[in-house]
Design an enzyme around this catalytic site. Structure first.
Site, PDB file in Angstrom:
ATOM      1  N   GLY A  43       0.822  -1.209   0.000  1.00 10.82           N
ATOM      2  CA  GLY A  43       0.000   0.000   0.000  1.00 10.82           C
ATOM      3  C   GLY A  43       0.855   1.257   0.000  1.00 10.82           C
TER       4      GLY A  43
ATOM      5  N   CYS B 179       2.177   1.684  12.665  1.00 14.47           N
ATOM      6  CA  CYS B 179       3.427   2.427  12.491  1.00 14.47           C
ATOM      7  C   CYS B 179       3.721   3.325  13.686  1.00 14.47           C
ATOM      8  CB  CYS B 179       3.376   3.283  11.230  1.00 14.47           C
ATOM      9  SG  CYS B 179       2.996   2.321   9.792  1.00 14.47           S
TER      10      CYS B 179
HETATM   11  N1  PLP Z   1      -2.657   3.054   4.179  1.00 12.76           N
HETATM   12  C1  PLP Z   1      -3.339   2.683   5.273  1.00 12.76           C
HETATM   13  C2  PLP Z   1      -4.656   3.340   5.569  1.00 12.76           C
HETATM   14  C3  PLP Z   1      -2.833   1.710   6.130  1.00 12.76           C
HETATM   15  O1  PLP Z   1      -3.516   1.348   7.224  1.00 12.76           O
HETATM   16  C4  PLP Z   1      -1.573   1.129   5.831  1.00 12.76           C
HETATM   17  C5  PLP Z   1      -0.982   0.129   6.752  1.00 12.76           C
HETATM   18  O2  PLP Z   1      -1.230   0.110   7.921  1.00 12.76           O
HETATM   19  C6  PLP Z   1      -0.915   1.529   4.661  1.00 12.76           C
HETATM   20  C7  PLP Z   1      -1.490   2.493   3.868  1.00 12.76           C
HETATM   21  C8  PLP Z   1       0.386   0.922   4.266  1.00 12.76           C
HETATM   22  O3  PLP Z   1       0.178  -0.341   3.686  1.00 12.76           O
HETATM   23  P1  PLP Z   1       1.389  -1.384   3.549  1.00 12.76           P
HETATM   24  O4  PLP Z   1       1.622  -1.954   4.890  1.00 12.76           O
HETATM   25  O5  PLP Z   1       0.911  -2.402   2.562  1.00 12.76           O
HETATM   26  O6  PLP Z   1       2.544  -0.622   3.022  1.00 12.76           O
END
Ligand code: PLP
Length: 377
Positions: A80, A326
């Site tokens: 993502g 995070c």
């Molecule tokens: N966007 C949102 C809303 C998320 O919750 C997350 C991960 O927690 C991400 C982006 C990032 O996704 P990825 O872990 O696949 O990089």
């Protein structure tokens, strides 16, 4: 003989599904096939590549169908974060409009673009985490990129993306939505939403980590992300991660096929948890909006820190979060809770419990009993 990685899921309670989800058994099985048997590089012309190549095409078709897109509109990425960065950095629009409650995968990409001389405007959120269409209308500039998440990872609030996207298009803007917390959990039709770009990540819907996709509406501008071979229509070079792509499609299809059942099942677990806490008479408040992704439960317990609750639950092998994944290594107040105007003391006392389809009623009772015990001590 191979190692035995089987786990006894009764030994712990996993309630942090917004951070990641357990992989679907069927997805694991398919993944193993393309790691061990059909492992050919699909760019090669020989017959050994035919099966995995077909499997990747098939996965693209399945994923497209799950979100109402065309297969040529689906681009595989590593996650993502990558999909979000691709859009934020890849349109060449001088102005970006986003919200204060986006994931850092959008916010830090915007920050980096600000350093490169682009102008970024951050929309405020209401006290339940809603981005009002009037706040977009107040600041919108012709020919910008607008990026607003579909649902929030910390409090679950779902935005009226259809309305926001239509405003953006009235001003000749492009519209992106980060749907990482929504894909596989709520019904999504990109044509109905009217978005130009949509981000998704497999590990949030029972697929593997390290794979995601970006929907790009046919004909909409976007610069290539990685130059190299001709993979992903010359837009994102690099040998395809066939096993992960196939597993992502299997997991998404499984979730989408059961979306109504899972939705009401998880909503049922959620209301049981809240009822248990209410009946016990403990002091807590819930953050977020009525219109939210089921299972995403942000709760504040005045007088306690979210961190202390997390660690007490950890001792009981119950796994939850204090904010987004995070953020959980820092004691900084979450930017989302800050943006919705939550009092700092309450923000520090906040935990996020995120339920999934694998959770059971017994587990919900165990979680609420543990919280009641901790907060009554
Ligand atoms: N966007 C949102 C809303 C998320 O919750 C997350 C991960 O927690 C991400 C982006 C990032 O996704 P990825 O872990 O696949 O990089």
């Amino acid at each position: 003989m191979g190692a035995d990685y089987s786990v006894n899921a009764n030994e712990y309670i996993y309630a942090d599904n917004a951070a990641t989800t357990p992989m679907s058994d069927k997805a694991v099985e398919e993944m193993m096939r393309y790691l061990t048997v059909d492992y050919a590089n699909i760019s090669q012309p020989y017959s050994f590549s035919r099966q995995p190549k077909q499997a990747v095409n098939n996965a693209r078709n399945i994923i497209a169908k799950c979100i109402g897109a065309e297969p040529r509109e689906i681009f595989f990425t590593s996650c993502g974060t990558e999909s979000n960065n691709w859009v934020i950095k890849g349109t060449g629009k001088r102005n970006i409009i986003t919200s204060q409650i986006e994931h850092h995968a959008v916010l830090n990409a915007c920050l980096s673009e600000e350093r490169n001389g682009r102008r970024v405007t951050y929309l405020p959120a209401s006290n339940t985490g809603v981005i009002l269409s009037t706040s977009l209308e107040d600041v919108i500039i012709n020919n910008s990129l607008v990026s607003v998440m579909l649902s929030n990872n910390e409090i679950g609030t779902i935005q009226d993306i259809k309305k926001l996207a239509s405003i953006a298009h009235r001003y000749n803007c492009l519209f992106h939505t980060d749907a990482v917390q929504s894909v596989g959990h709520i019904d999504i039709d990109v044509k109905d939403l009217g978005v130009d770009y949509l981000t998704a990540s497999a590990h949030k819907f029972n697929g593997p980590k390290g794979i995601g996709f970006l929907y790009v509406k046919d004909g909409v501008e976007l610069n290539p992300l990685i130059n190299g071979g001709s993979q992903e229509y010359n837009m994102r070079a690099g040998t395809e991660n066939v096993a992960a792509i196939v597993a992502m499609a299997v997991a998404l299809k499984e979730n989408v096929n059961n979306i109504k059942f899972n939705y009401s099942y998880i909503l049922g677990l959620e209301s049981k948890l809240i009822t248990n806490l209410e009946i016990a008479g403990i002091n807590f408040c819930r953050n977020g909006d009525k219109n939210h992704v089921p299972g995403n439960i942000s709760l504040s317990f005045p007088g306690f820190t979210g961190e202390s609750i997390l660690h007490r639950l950890d001792l009981l092998k119950i796994f939850i979060s204090t904010g987004s994944a995070c953020n959980s290594n820092t004691i900084k107040v979450s930017h989302v809770l800050n943006a919705i105007g939550l009092d700092e003391k309450l923000a520090i006392s906040t935990v996020r419990i995120s339920l999934g389809k694998e959770n059971t009623l017994d587990q919900i009772n165990a979680i609420s009993n543990a919280i009641i015990k901790i907060t009554k001590q």
